[in-house]
Design a protein around this motif. Structure first.
Motif, short mmCIF file in Angstrom:
data_model
loop_
_atom_site.label_atom_id
_atom_site.label_comp_id
_atom_site.label_asym_id
_atom_site.label_seq_id
_atom_site.Cartn_x
_atom_site.Cartn_y
_atom_site.Cartn_z
N GLY A 127 48.48 40.80 36.16
CA GLY A 127 47.58 41.90 35.82
C GLY A 127 46.34 41.43 35.08
O GLY A 127 45.25 41.95 35.31
N GLU B 173 38.44 42.33 38.68
CA GLU B 173 37.80 43.64 38.73
C GLU B 173 36.53 43.66 37.88
O GLU B 173 35.50 44.20 38.29
N ALA B 174 36.59 43.04 36.69
CA ALA B 174 35.41 42.96 35.83
C ALA B 174 34.33 42.10 36.49
O ALA B 174 33.13 42.43 36.43
N TYR C 14 43.98 40.05 37.65
CA TYR C 14 43.38 41.12 38.45
C TYR C 14 42.33 41.87 37.64
O TYR C 14 41.28 42.25 38.17
N ARG C 15 42.56 42.08 36.37
CA ARG C 15 41.55 42.75 35.53
C ARG C 15 40.29 41.89 35.42
O ARG C 15 39.17 42.41 35.41
N ASP C 16 40.45 40.57 35.35
CA ASP C 16 39.30 39.67 35.31
C ASP C 16 38.52 39.77 36.62
O ASP C 16 37.29 39.85 36.62
N ARG D 79 49.52 44.76 38.62
CA ARG D 79 49.14 45.48 37.40
C ARG D 79 49.93 45.03 36.17
O ARG D 79 49.69 45.54 35.09
N ASP E 174 38.83 35.85 30.77
CA ASP E 174 37.60 36.41 31.36
C ASP E 174 36.80 35.36 32.11
O ASP E 174 35.61 35.53 32.35
#
Length: 155
Positions: A69, A76-77, A72-74, A64, A21
């Motif tokens: 992935g 997006e957050a 990318y999720r980090d 993804r 994160d």
């Protein structure tokens, strides 16, 4: 901000060395420090949020899965954090990055192809041009790639 997750290799699927994160945490602190009339200019990635449909099906799948992935999720957050901060912002979403001296060929692109790439130095120069007002980009996001044509005069 040009911060991103570190990997144990240069390969995009290499294992992560950074907290999962990291970008999200830094963006939260960064948006707290930016003046209310300031702008957050930062590197995200092609395929994050509204640019997902600009990727080929194969590159969409890669973003993804696995440690790619996670990164990318980090991102997006982190974008949610910036969006919710109320600050003006521009997420620069470069196609895959490569090394080399600047060419001056950075420009917004419509698609992120399987062989797309852009030099890190060109992304940096483009972002500095936006930051100092030499170049205008209203955002909130831009998919940045490289043209194969002669760069436009900055004047």
């Amino acid at each position: 901000s040009c911060l991103g997750l570190r990997r144990n290799s240069l390969l995009p699927w290499g294992s992560l060395r950074s907290p999962t994160d990291l970008v999200q945490v830094v963006m939260r602190r960064l948006t707290e420090m930016v003046r209310p009339d300031g702008r957050v200019l930062w590197i995200s990635a092609g395929g994050v949020h509204d640019s997902l449909e600009q990727l080929t099906p194969l590159t969409r799948r890669v973003t993804r899965t696995g440690d790619v992935g996670v990164a990318y999720r980090d991102l997006e957050a982190a974008e949610r954090v910036v969006r919710e901060s109320g600050r003006s912002w521009l997420a620069v979403r470069p196609v895959p990055l490569v090394s080399g001296p600047p060419t001056g060929h950075a420009q917004p692109v419509d698609r992120y192809g399987l062989w797309s790439h852009i030099r890190r130095s060109d992304v940096a120069m483009w972002m500095l041009d936006v930051a100092d007002g030499t170049r205008r980009c209203d955002g909130p996001s831009v998919l940045l790639g490289a043209s194969n044509t002669k760069p436009r005069d900055r004047a």
